[in-house]
Scaffold this motif. Structure first.
Motif, PDB file in Angstrom:
ATOM      1  N   THR A 234       0.832  -1.213   0.000  1.00  0.00           N
ATOM      2  CA  THR A 234       0.000   0.000   0.000  1.00  0.00           C
ATOM      3  C   THR A 234       0.863   1.258   0.000  1.00  0.00           C
ATOM      4  OG1 THR A 234      -1.739  -1.172   1.212  1.00  0.00           O
ATOM      5  CG2 THR A 234      -1.822   1.235   1.234  1.00  0.00           C
ATOM      6  N   GLU A 235       1.902   1.264   0.841  1.00  0.00           N
ATOM      7  CA  GLU A 235       2.776   2.442   0.934  1.00  0.00           C
ATOM      8  C   GLU A 235       3.604   2.609  -0.337  1.00  0.00           C
ATOM      9  OE1 GLU A 235       2.884   5.599   3.069  1.00  0.00           O
ATOM     10  OE2 GLU A 235       2.316   3.840   4.242  1.00  0.00           O
ATOM     11  N   ALA A 236       4.029   1.492  -0.934  1.00  0.00           N
ATOM     12  CA  ALA A 236       4.793   1.558  -2.183  1.00  0.00           C
ATOM     13  C   ALA A 236       3.936   2.131  -3.309  1.00  0.00           C
ATOM     14  CB  ALA A 236       5.307   0.163  -2.556  1.00  0.00           C
ATOM     15  N   LEU A 237       2.692   1.694  -3.370  1.00  0.00           N
ATOM     16  CA  LEU A 237       1.784   2.211  -4.402  1.00  0.00           C
ATOM     17  C   LEU A 237       1.522   3.700  -4.187  1.00  0.00           C
ATOM     18  CD1 LEU A 237       0.030   1.642  -6.859  1.00  0.00           C
ATOM     19  CD2 LEU A 237      -1.821   0.955  -5.313  1.00  0.00           C
ATOM     20  N   ALA A 238       1.336   4.105  -2.935  1.00  0.00           N
ATOM     21  CA  ALA A 238       1.127   5.529  -2.628  1.00  0.00           C
ATOM     22  C   ALA A 238       2.337   6.361  -3.042  1.00  0.00           C
ATOM     23  CB  ALA A 238       0.853   5.704  -1.135  1.00  0.00           C
ATOM     24  N   THR A 239       3.528   5.792  -2.908  1.00  0.00           N
ATOM     25  CA  THR A 239       4.754   6.494  -3.295  1.00  0.00           C
ATOM     26  C   THR A 239       4.797   6.707  -4.799  1.00  0.00           C
ATOM     27  OG1 THR A 239       5.890   5.432  -1.436  1.00  0.00           O
ATOM     28  CG2 THR A 239       7.271   6.452  -3.108  1.00  0.00           C
ATOM     29  N   LEU A 240       4.448   5.677  -5.555  1.00  0.00           N
ATOM     30  CA  LEU A 240       4.429   5.813  -7.018  1.00  0.00           C
ATOM     31  C   LEU A 240       3.320   6.760  -7.468  1.00  0.00           C
ATOM     32  CD1 LEU A 240       5.112   2.138  -8.180  1.00  0.00           C
ATOM     33  CD2 LEU A 240       6.713   4.062  -8.084  1.00  0.00           C
ATOM     34  N   GLU A 241       2.179   6.720  -6.797  1.00  0.00           N
ATOM     35  CA  GLU A 241       1.096   7.657  -7.127  1.00  0.00           C
ATOM     36  C   GLU A 241       1.550   9.096  -6.926  1.00  0.00           C
ATOM     37  OE1 GLU A 241      -2.906   5.038  -6.021  1.00  0.00           O
ATOM     38  OE2 GLU A 241      -1.833   6.104  -4.437  1.00  0.00           O
ATOM     39  N   LEU A 264       7.578   0.185 -14.432  1.00  0.00           N
ATOM     40  CA  LEU A 264       6.381   0.589 -13.698  1.00  0.00           C
ATOM     41  C   LEU A 264       5.145  -0.138 -14.235  1.00  0.00           C
ATOM     42  CD1 LEU A 264       7.007   4.438 -13.411  1.00  0.00           C
ATOM     43  CD2 LEU A 264       6.828   2.843 -11.499  1.00  0.00           C
ATOM     44  N   MET A 265       5.007  -0.155 -15.545  1.00  0.00           N
ATOM     45  CA  MET A 265       3.839  -0.794 -16.160  1.00  0.00           C
ATOM     46  C   MET A 265       3.782  -2.283 -15.825  1.00  0.00           C
ATOM     47  SD  MET A 265       2.097   1.510 -17.871  1.00  0.00           S
ATOM     48  CE  MET A 265       1.273   0.811 -19.293  1.00  0.00           C
ATOM     49  N   GLU A 266       4.917  -2.945 -15.869  1.00  0.00           N
ATOM     50  CA  GLU A 266       4.969  -4.377 -15.571  1.00  0.00           C
ATOM     51  C   GLU A 266       4.558  -4.655 -14.121  1.00  0.00           C
ATOM     52  OE1 GLU A 266       8.288  -7.988 -15.469  1.00  0.00           O
ATOM     53  OE2 GLU A 266       8.694  -6.166 -16.619  1.00  0.00           O
ATOM     54  N   SER A 267       5.107  -3.866 -13.190  1.00  0.00           N
ATOM     55  CA  SER A 267       4.791  -4.064 -11.772  1.00  0.00           C
ATOM     56  C   SER A 267       3.328  -3.775 -11.478  1.00  0.00           C
ATOM     57  CB  SER A 267       5.677  -3.166 -10.906  1.00  0.00           C
ATOM     58  OG  SER A 267       7.030  -3.475 -11.084  1.00  0.00           O
ATOM     59  N   LEU A 268       2.783  -2.737 -12.100  1.00  0.00           N
ATOM     60  CA  LEU A 268       1.380  -2.380 -11.879  1.00  0.00           C
ATOM     61  C   LEU A 268       0.441  -3.409 -12.514  1.00  0.00           C
ATOM     62  CD1 LEU A 268       1.697   1.465 -12.476  1.00  0.00           C
ATOM     63  CD2 LEU A 268       1.204   0.342 -10.289  1.00  0.00           C
ATOM     64  N   THR A 269       0.861  -4.017 -13.615  1.00  0.00           N
ATOM     65  CA  THR A 269       0.065  -5.071 -14.235  1.00  0.00           C
ATOM     66  C   THR A 269      -0.045  -6.279 -13.313  1.00  0.00           C
ATOM     67  OG1 THR A 269       0.733  -4.381 -16.456  1.00  0.00           O
ATOM     68  CG2 THR A 269      -0.115  -6.624 -16.227  1.00  0.00           C
ATOM     69  N   VAL A 270       1.082  -6.634 -12.696  1.00  0.00           N
ATOM     70  CA  VAL A 270       1.073  -7.746 -11.739  1.00  0.00           C
ATOM     71  C   VAL A 270       0.176  -7.416 -10.554  1.00  0.00           C
ATOM     72  CG1 VAL A 270       2.497  -9.059 -10.117  1.00  0.00           C
ATOM     73  CG2 VAL A 270       3.356  -8.581 -12.422  1.00  0.00           C
ATOM     74  N   MET A 271       0.214  -6.162 -10.121  1.00  0.00           N
ATOM     75  CA  MET A 271      -0.569  -5.758  -8.955  1.00  0.00           C
ATOM     76  C   MET A 271      -2.069  -5.721  -9.257  1.00  0.00           C
ATOM     77  SD  MET A 271       0.241  -2.638  -6.348  1.00  0.00           S
ATOM     78  CE  MET A 271      -0.062  -2.889  -4.599  1.00  0.00           C
ATOM     79  N   ALA A 272      -2.420  -5.727 -10.525  1.00  0.00           N
ATOM     80  CA  ALA A 272      -3.838  -5.755 -10.883  1.00  0.00           C
ATOM     81  C   ALA A 272      -4.510  -7.042 -10.407  1.00  0.00           C
ATOM     82  CB  ALA A 272      -4.000  -5.609 -12.390  1.00  0.00           C
ATOM     83  N   HIS A 281      -7.607  -1.741  -7.928  1.00  0.00           N
ATOM     84  CA  HIS A 281      -8.219  -0.591  -8.609  1.00  0.00           C
ATOM     85  C   HIS A 281      -7.216   0.550  -8.749  1.00  0.00           C
ATOM     86  CE1 HIS A 281     -11.244   2.308  -9.816  1.00  0.00           C
ATOM     87  NE2 HIS A 281     -10.880   3.099  -8.821  1.00  0.00           N
ATOM     88  N   ARG A 282      -6.502   0.862  -7.681  1.00  0.00           N
ATOM     89  CA  ARG A 282      -5.533   1.964  -7.723  1.00  0.00           C
ATOM     90  C   ARG A 282      -4.395   1.665  -8.682  1.00  0.00           C
ATOM     91  NH1 ARG A 282      -4.183   2.949  -1.549  1.00  0.00           N
ATOM     92  NH2 ARG A 282      -2.483   4.142  -2.482  1.00  0.00           N
ATOM     93  N   ALA A 283      -3.935   0.417  -8.700  1.00  0.00           N
ATOM     94  CA  ALA A 283      -2.855   0.034  -9.623  1.00  0.00           C
ATOM     95  C   ALA A 283      -3.317   0.159 -11.070  1.00  0.00           C
ATOM     96  CB  ALA A 283      -2.395  -1.386  -9.324  1.00  0.00           C
ATOM     97  N   ALA A 284      -4.553  -0.260 -11.341  1.00  0.00           N
ATOM     98  CA  ALA A 284      -5.092  -0.168 -12.699  1.00  0.00           C
ATOM     99  C   ALA A 284      -5.222   1.288 -13.141  1.00  0.00           C
ATOM    100  CB  ALA A 284      -6.447  -0.873 -12.766  1.00  0.00           C
ATOM    101  N   GLU A 285      -5.661   2.156 -12.214  1.00  0.00           N
ATOM    102  CA  GLU A 285      -5.796   3.586 -12.539  1.00  0.00           C
ATOM    103  C   GLU A 285      -4.434   4.211 -12.836  1.00  0.00           C
ATOM    104  OE1 GLU A 285      -7.901   5.726  -9.508  1.00  0.00           O
ATOM    105  OE2 GLU A 285      -9.764   5.578 -10.649  1.00  0.00           O
ATOM    106  N   LEU A 286      -3.437   3.871 -12.028  1.00  0.00           N
ATOM    107  CA  LEU A 286      -2.093   4.437 -12.217  1.00  0.00           C
ATOM    108  C   LEU A 286      -1.498   3.934 -13.531  1.00  0.00           C
ATOM    109  CD1 LEU A 286       0.008   6.278 -10.937  1.00  0.00           C
ATOM    110  CD2 LEU A 286       0.955   4.299  -9.749  1.00  0.00           C
ATOM    111  N   ARG A 287      -1.719   2.686 -13.828  1.00  0.00           N
ATOM    112  CA  ARG A 287      -1.213   2.110 -15.081  1.00  0.00           C
ATOM    113  C   ARG A 287      -1.843   2.817 -16.278  1.00  0.00           C
ATOM    114  NH1 ARG A 287      -1.892  -1.813 -18.915  1.00  0.00           N
ATOM    115  NH2 ARG A 287      -0.031  -3.047 -19.403  1.00  0.00           N
ATOM    116  N   GLN A 288      -3.141   3.065 -16.188  1.00  0.00           N
ATOM    117  CA  GLN A 288      -3.838   3.772 -17.265  1.00  0.00           C
ATOM    118  C   GLN A 288      -3.295   5.184 -17.449  1.00  0.00           C
ATOM    119  OE1 GLN A 288      -8.063   4.034 -16.675  1.00  0.00           O
ATOM    120  NE2 GLN A 288      -8.481   4.660 -18.791  1.00  0.00           N
ATOM    121  N   HIS A 289      -2.934   5.797 -16.337  1.00  0.00           N
ATOM    122  CA  HIS A 289      -2.392   7.156 -16.386  1.00  0.00           C
ATOM    123  C   HIS A 289      -1.045   7.190 -17.103  1.00  0.00           C
ATOM    124  CE1 HIS A 289      -2.737  11.278 -14.884  1.00  0.00           C
ATOM    125  NE2 HIS A 289      -1.443  11.271 -14.715  1.00  0.00           N
ATOM    126  N   LEU A 290      -0.292   6.101 -16.980  1.00  0.00           N
ATOM    127  CA  LEU A 290       1.036   6.039 -17.596  1.00  0.00           C
ATOM    128  C   LEU A 290       1.000   5.585 -19.052  1.00  0.00           C
ATOM    129  CD1 LEU A 290       2.994   4.414 -14.629  1.00  0.00           C
ATOM    130  CD2 LEU A 290       3.402   6.704 -15.565  1.00  0.00           C
TER     131      LEU A 290
END
Length: 291
Positions: A234-241, A264-272, A281-290
């Motif tokens: 959770t904290e790692a995702l907040a840092t990337l956000e 970043l895209m690869e890690s966020l895809t795994v987190m989906a 949901h947050r990982a998918a949103e961040l991935r879409q933003h990138l």
């Protein structure tokens, strides 16, 4: 209530606390540090504007002196208080503070245990080790709070600071990892690299950004995959956000190299596929933003 203190009462209280801090270390003295932190947080505008108050430098000198003390339980509170004051009062004392804290963080816990305080004072080795990790945890967070919005200081320390944070992120306990991630968030929050600049500065900014964040981003991505600690993910995702938000606000997403963006895209895809729906949901949103 402390925020409502008038100038004369505030001055009397701070003078008394400073006199108490000047004494030897005694059981319960950490309460004085907590009081200074609370007062400075709630009365920082008074401190900045009132000429009859103890100067900010005087307060910081006293707290930084206490942060050099050897007693671990007291040192933890002194370092925490220093971080709070430097953040709340927006003062750049990063060089002096890092001179105190960096040596603590650069030591291996095992060697620190052998060097600090006698076995008679610490018959319980496990408790001593726990406190050593607590010192590290507090020190990392305090450094993140102390990171100043001063170009000269950032130019001097951003590479060493980012290297220290990144190198320890995947090689410590989960509690210290949380503190490291919060320190990185502080680094990102006030990084002048992430502000909109003149077009002529872009080549230099790209070079420095790549040098700094090619160290920071990979271990954060590794933290996204630590399946047994939801708090770390959770904290790692907040840092990337936070990083992506700052880059987007400054229209600087192009600073992310193809390699960093791909990671970043690869890690966020795994987190989906994370076990926590909110993180999915947050990982998918961040991935879409990138994208």
């Amino acid at each position: 209530m402390m925020g409502n203190l008038d100038g004369s009462h505030l001055s009397l209280l701070l003078d008394a606390l400073l006199k108490g801090l000047a004494s030897r270390t005694w059981d319960g003295k950490d309460a004085l540090l907590k009081a200074v932190a609370a007062i400075c947080t709630n009365s920082k505008n008074h401190l900045a504007s009132e000429t009859d108050q103890p100067s900010v430098d005087l307060l910081l000198n006293a707290i930084l002196k206490e942060a050099r003390k050897e007693k671990l339980t007291y040192k933890i509170e002194a370092i925490k208080t220093a971080g709070i004051l430097l953040y709340e009062l927006q003062v750049d004392r990063f060089q002096e503070f890092s001179d105190i804290v960096f040596p603590i963080l650069q030591k291996d816990i095992t060697s620190s245990l052998q060097e600090s305080e006698s076995d008679e004072e610490w018959p319980n080795k496990k408790l001593k080790q726990t406190l050593q990790y607590d010192v590290q945890s507090v020190a990392y967070e305090a450094l993140g709070k102390a990171w100043p919005c001063v170009q000269e200081t950032q130019d001097k320390y951003q590479e060493d600071f980012s290297t220290l944070l990144a190198s320890r992120l995947t090689a410590t306990t989960w509690k210290v990892q949380l503190s490291l991630l919060r320190a990185i968030q502080g680094f990102i929050d006030r990084s002048l690299l992430l502000e909109r600049g003149d077009l002529k500065d872009i080549p230099y900014k790209q070079q420095v950004f790549t040098k700094v964040f090619s160290k920071i981003i990979p271990p954060i991505c590794q933290c996204l995959g630590i399946v047994w600690y939801t708090g770390v993910r959770t904290e790692a995702l907040a840092t990337l956000e936070k990083l992506v938000a700052r880059l987007s606000t400054a229209n600087q997403l192009s600073l992310l190299t193809v390699e960093l963006n791909s990671q970043l895209m690869e890690s966020l895809t795994v987190m989906a596929a994370d076990s926590q729906p909110e993180l999915q949901h947050r990982a998918a949103e961040l991935r879409q933003h990138l994208t």
